[in-house]
Motif scaffolding. Structure first.
Motif, mmCIF file in Angstrom:
data_model
loop_
_atom_site.group_PDB
_atom_site.id
_atom_site.type_symbol
_atom_site.label_atom_id
_atom_site.label_comp_id
_atom_site.label_asym_id
_atom_site.label_seq_id
_atom_site.Cartn_x
_atom_site.Cartn_y
_atom_site.Cartn_z
ATOM 1 N N THR A 64 0.864 -1.177 0.000
ATOM 2 C CA THR A 64 0.000 0.000 0.000
ATOM 3 C C THR A 64 0.901 1.228 0.000
ATOM 4 N N LEU A 65 0.605 2.165 -0.897
ATOM 5 C CA LEU A 65 1.480 3.331 -1.068
ATOM 6 C C LEU A 65 0.641 4.596 -1.232
ATOM 7 N N VAL A 66 0.136 5.121 -0.177
ATOM 8 C CA VAL A 66 0.061 4.558 1.167
ATOM 9 C C VAL A 66 -1.377 4.675 1.631
ATOM 10 N N LEU A 67 -1.726 3.914 2.676
ATOM 11 C CA LEU A 67 -3.046 4.035 3.270
ATOM 12 C C LEU A 67 -3.129 5.306 4.100
ATOM 13 N N CYS A 68 -4.235 6.026 3.972
ATOM 14 C CA CYS A 68 -4.454 7.221 4.782
ATOM 15 C C CYS A 68 -4.831 6.801 6.199
ATOM 16 N N ASN A 69 -4.033 7.198 7.156
ATOM 17 C CA ASN A 69 -4.250 6.784 8.536
ATOM 18 C C ASN A 69 -5.628 7.157 9.055
ATOM 19 N N ASP A 70 -6.128 8.311 8.664
ATOM 20 C CA ASP A 70 -7.384 8.790 9.236
ATOM 21 C C ASP A 70 -8.616 8.074 8.688
ATOM 22 N N PHE A 71 -8.450 7.228 7.693
ATOM 23 C CA PHE A 71 -9.591 6.506 7.137
ATOM 24 C C PHE A 71 -9.891 5.201 7.880
ATOM 25 N N ARG A 72 -8.971 4.761 8.761
ATOM 26 C CA ARG A 72 -9.141 3.470 9.429
ATOM 27 C C ARG A 72 -8.573 3.543 10.844
ATOM 28 N N HIS A 73 -9.219 2.890 11.761
ATOM 29 C CA HIS A 73 -8.642 2.757 13.091
ATOM 30 C C HIS A 73 -7.455 1.797 12.995
ATOM 31 N N PRO A 74 -6.347 2.084 13.682
ATOM 32 C CA PRO A 74 -5.161 1.238 13.530
ATOM 33 C C PRO A 74 -5.353 -0.210 13.955
ATOM 34 N N ARG A 91 3.565 -11.868 1.999
ATOM 35 C CA ARG A 91 4.038 -10.994 0.916
ATOM 36 C C ARG A 91 3.627 -9.533 1.094
ATOM 37 N N LEU A 92 3.127 -9.161 2.251
ATOM 38 C CA LEU A 92 2.633 -7.798 2.438
ATOM 39 C C LEU A 92 3.747 -6.826 2.815
ATOM 40 N N GLU A 93 3.672 -5.607 2.250
ATOM 41 C CA GLU A 93 4.453 -4.455 2.693
ATOM 42 C C GLU A 93 3.433 -3.363 3.015
ATOM 43 N N LEU A 94 3.292 -3.032 4.273
ATOM 44 C CA LEU A 94 2.227 -2.133 4.719
ATOM 45 C C LEU A 94 2.726 -0.693 4.747
ATOM 46 N N GLY A 95 2.205 0.133 3.849
ATOM 47 C CA GLY A 95 2.547 1.545 3.801
ATOM 48 C C GLY A 95 1.423 2.394 4.355
ATOM 49 N N VAL A 96 1.752 3.314 5.254
ATOM 50 C CA VAL A 96 0.753 4.204 5.856
ATOM 51 C C VAL A 96 1.254 5.648 5.794
ATOM 52 N N GLY A 97 0.309 6.575 5.716
ATOM 53 C CA GLY A 97 0.649 7.990 5.666
ATOM 54 C C GLY A 97 -0.340 8.819 6.457
ATOM 55 N N ALA A 98 -0.016 10.091 6.613
ATOM 56 C CA ALA A 98 -0.812 10.974 7.470
ATOM 57 C C ALA A 98 -2.043 11.533 6.774
ATOM 58 N N GLY A 99 -2.171 11.374 5.455
ATOM 59 C CA GLY A 99 -3.280 11.972 4.717
ATOM 60 C C GLY A 99 -2.934 13.387 4.292
ATOM 61 N N TRP A 100 -3.371 13.764 3.061
ATOM 62 C CA TRP A 100 -2.971 15.089 2.582
ATOM 63 C C TRP A 100 -3.993 15.763 1.666
ATOM 64 N N MET A 101 -4.991 15.022 1.171
ATOM 65 C CA MET A 101 -5.949 15.607 0.233
ATOM 66 C C MET A 101 -7.168 16.126 0.980
ATOM 67 N N ARG A 102 -7.194 17.423 1.194
ATOM 68 C CA ARG A 102 -8.275 18.037 1.966
ATOM 69 C C ARG A 102 -9.651 17.695 1.392
ATOM 70 N N GLU A 103 -9.780 17.685 0.065
ATOM 71 C CA GLU A 103 -11.087 17.458 -0.551
ATOM 72 C C GLU A 103 -11.646 16.078 -0.226
ATOM 73 N N GLU A 104 -10.773 15.089 -0.013
ATOM 74 C CA GLU A 104 -11.257 13.762 0.356
ATOM 75 C C GLU A 104 -11.830 13.773 1.771
ATOM 76 N N TYR A 105 -11.177 14.446 2.664
ATOM 77 C CA TYR A 105 -11.692 14.580 4.027
ATOM 78 C C TYR A 105 -13.054 15.287 4.009
ATOM 79 N N GLU A 106 -13.126 16.370 3.265
ATOM 80 C CA GLU A 106 -14.369 17.140 3.215
ATOM 81 C C GLU A 106 -15.503 16.343 2.583
#
Length: 305
Positions: A64-74, A91-106
Motif C-alpha cells: 500500500t502506497l500509502v493508506l491514509c491513517n485517518d480513514f481506518r482505526h489502527p 508478501r505484504l508491505e504495509l505503507g501508511v501515511g498521514a493523509g494530505w488531500m483536503r477534498e477527500e476529508y471534506e
C-alpha cells in the motif's frame, strides 16, 4: 541494498484485467505491486484488491502506497494487514501515511486537522500497528488513541511485516526514521499538491538528513524508496525535457537530475538509478502502471543488482 522495482496501479475495469496486470507485473520481474488509497476515480479498495492479486501470483509482493491513517482505526487496519499477510504467505508491505488531500476529508465529513496533528496521530497509529503485528496484542494510551487489552489478531506469515512510511516534511521523515522499515522520500504535500522544486538533489539530501536524525543507529537498516512520476524512454531526452521545462518552470538540466524523473535511453536510466543508490542509498524504485511495459527492459537490467 539490492535494487528492486515496484509497480503502482490504481484500478481495473474487470477482475480479468486486474489479475492479468498482476501476473504481467510478476512476469516482468517487478518486486511489488502497490496501490494508493483515495476515494473515487475508479480506485480499487486496496486490501481486497491486493488479496486478489495475491491469489493470481506466487512471488509478487503486495503493498500500500500509502493508506491514509485517518480513514481506518489502527487496530482494524492491523487485523486486516495480518490477515492479508497470512493469506498471501507473507508478501505484504504495509505503507501508511498521514493523509494530505483536503477534498477527500471534506467529501466524507472528516476533520482535516493541521499537518502536525495528523503526523502525531500517525505516529501513535504506527506504534499500535507494530504491537499488533509483532505481538498479536496491544495496550496503548496516547493523545489520539486508547486501546485496552486488544488481542486475537491472526499471526502474520512474516516474522516482521515491513512497514513503509513516506513523505517530504521534517516531522514525518524523522518519524519514519524512528519506526519504518522502508522510507519513501517524496514531495512535501503539506500544501495539498506536489511541488517540483521540492525534490531536487539538494532537497533530497536534506530530506535524508531528517530520516537519519530520526533513525540514529538503525539508518543503515532502512530501505529507501522513491516514486517515479515521469518515465519516458527516448533517444532524444533533451526534446522531452525542454517540453517539461516549459510546463513545470524548471530548467531542463535540473529536471534531468530529479530522482522522480527518468527520461532517456534504458542505459541512461540505469546509470541514473545506480547513481542515486551510490549518492543517497535509494534502492527501491516505484514505477506507474501506465509505464509498466516501457519500464520492463530497465527492470530486467537492474533488478537484484
Amino acid at each position: 541494498m539490492k535494487l528492486r522495482f515496484g509497480i503502482q496501479f490504481v484500478g481495473a475495469r474487470t477482475r480479468d484485467e486486474w489479475v492479468e496486470a498482476a501476473r504481467r507485473a510478476e512476469g516482468l520481474g517487478f518486486s511489488t505491486l502497490v496501490l494508493p488509497d483515495h476515494f473515487g476515480g475508479g480506485q480499487l479498495a486496496p486490501m481486497p484488491a491486493l488479496m486478489a492479486a495475491a491469489d493470481a501470483t506466487s512471488t509478487l509482493r503486495l503493498g500500500t502506497l500509502v493508506l491514509c491513517n485517518d480513514f481506518r482505526h489502527p487496530v482494524m487496519l492491523a487485523q486486516e494487514a495480518a490477515t492479508l499477510d497470512l493469506l498471501s504467505d507473507g508478501r505484504l508491505e504495509l505503507g501508511v501515511g498521514a493523509g494530505w488531500m483536503r477534498e477527500e476529508y471534506e467529501a466524507v465529513d472528516l476533520p482535516f486537522d493541521p499537518a502536525g496533528t495528523r503526523v502525531e496521530r500517525l505516529e501513535e497509529s504506527v506504534r499500535i500497528l507494530r504491537s499488533v503485528l509483532d505481538e498479536g496484542r496491544v495496550d496503548f494510551a496516547g493523545k489520539h488513541y486508547r486501546v485496552s487489552g486488544f488481542e486475537g489478531a491472526p499471526e502474520p506469515a512474516q516474522e516482521k511485516v515491513p512497514l513503509l512510511v513516506g513523505g517530504g516534511s521534517p516531522r514525518i521523515l524523522r518519524m519514519a526514521g524512528r519506526h519504518a522499515d522502508i522510507v519513501g522520500v517524496h514531495h512535501n504535500l503539506r500544501a495539498g499538491e506536489a511541488q517540483v522544486h521540492d525534490i531536487t538533489l539538494e532537497e533530497t539530501e536534506r530530506k535524508l538528513a531528517w530520516v537519519r536524525e530520526g533513525a540514529g543507529d538503525r539508518f543503515p537498516e532502512l530501505e529507501l524508496q522513491v516514486g517515479v512520476g515521469i518515465f519516458w524512454v527516448t533517444p532524444r531526452p533533451h526534446t522531452v525535457l525542454d517540453g517539461l521545462s516549459r510546463r513545470l518552470g524548471m530548467p531542463p538540466e535540473t529536471l534531468a537530475t530529479l530522482p522522480n524523473v527518468l527520461v532517456g535511453s534504458v542505459s541512461e536510466m540505469a546509470d541514473k538509478i545506480l547513481g542515486l543508490r551510490e549518492r543517497f542509498g535509494i534502492s527501491y524504485v516505484v514505477i506507474q502502471g501506465r509505464d509498466m511495459e516501457a519500464a520492463a527492459p530497465l527492470v530486467s537490467t537492474l533488478s537484484g543488482c
